[in-house]
Design a protein around this motif. Structure first.
Motif, PDB file in Angstrom:
ATOM      1  N   VAL A 103       6.308   3.522  -3.006  1.00 15.16           N
ATOM      2  CA  VAL A 103       5.837   2.186  -2.650  1.00 15.16           C
ATOM      3  C   VAL A 103       4.345   2.091  -2.962  1.00 15.16           C
ATOM      4  N   THR A 104       3.954   0.975  -3.569  1.00 17.94           N
ATOM      5  CA  THR A 104       2.544   0.661  -3.775  1.00 17.94           C
ATOM      6  C   THR A 104       2.232  -0.556  -2.920  1.00 17.94           C
ATOM      7  N   GLU A 105       1.229  -0.438  -2.048  1.00 20.50           N
ATOM      8  CA  GLU A 105       0.881  -1.518  -1.125  1.00 20.50           C
ATOM      9  C   GLU A 105      -0.610  -1.798  -1.162  1.00 20.50           C
ATOM     10  N   ILE A 106      -0.941  -3.025  -0.807  1.00 24.24           N
ATOM     11  CA  ILE A 106      -2.334  -3.400  -0.599  1.00 24.24           C
ATOM     12  C   ILE A 106      -2.553  -3.410   0.911  1.00 24.24           C
ATOM     13  N   ASN A 107      -3.404  -2.520   1.404  1.00 24.27           N
ATOM     14  CA  ASN A 107      -3.751  -2.492   2.822  1.00 24.27           C
ATOM     15  C   ASN A 107      -4.871  -3.514   3.013  1.00 24.27           C
TER      16      ASN A 107
END
Length: 165
Positions: A103-107
């Motif tokens: 998973v690639t997420e923007i925090n």
């Protein structure tokens, strides 16, 4: 000393209403997908377009009712235009079928509500929410007054100013 920077800045539209959850320890978290679109002309002059979807996650880090997840829950809806600032994170987990998923997420650390929708303030301006506290919003009196220059009625009428440019 070596330095590094992990900073993401996006302006896009929400694909769906945010998903708000509460963790076991009572913290609130908001998940939403932000779409960014770029356009260009191909070599043949044909207009091309590509939309990228960014998985965003925002946590409450402050007191009750003042965190980013609370703000997103109250003011952000499907289709709204947002400015999002945060850092990119990669993680992996094992699903129910024992498959490794990535998973690639923007925090998210800061959001700005853009546009004239339900959450935005209209006219290209926006309401900014940073970390766990919301910045002050214009009062109804200030909105009715017609903007920031009402306090200085002659500010835009001056023909002869002393500015060197």
């Amino acid at each position: 000393m070596s330095r590094s920077l992990n900073k993401v800045t996006l302006i896009g539209n929400l694909g769906n209403d945010p998903e708000i959850r509460t963790t076991n320890n009572g913290s609130k978290v908001a998940n939403f997908s932000l779409a960014t679109t770029r356009q260009w002309n191909s070599a043949s002059g044909e207009k091309q377009e590509k939309t990228e979807w960014h998985k965003c996650i925002a946590w409450n880090t402050g007191g009750k009712g003042t965190g980013l997840a609370d703000i997103i829950e109250r003011y952000v809806h499907k289709g709204d235009k947002l400015y999002v600032e945060g850092r990119i994170e990669y993680r992996q987990f094992e699903d129910k079928e024992k498959q490794t998923r990535y998973v690639t997420e923007i925090n998210v650390r800061e959001i700005l509500l853009l546009g004239g929708g339900k959450g935005g303030s209209g006219g290209g301006g926006g309401d900014s929410f940073e970390g766990s506290a919301a910045r002050s919003r214009p009062t109804d009196k200030a909105k009715k007054a017609g903007g920031d220059f009402e306090e200085f009625p002659g500010a835009l009428d001056a023909e002869d100013d002393d500015l060197p440019f």
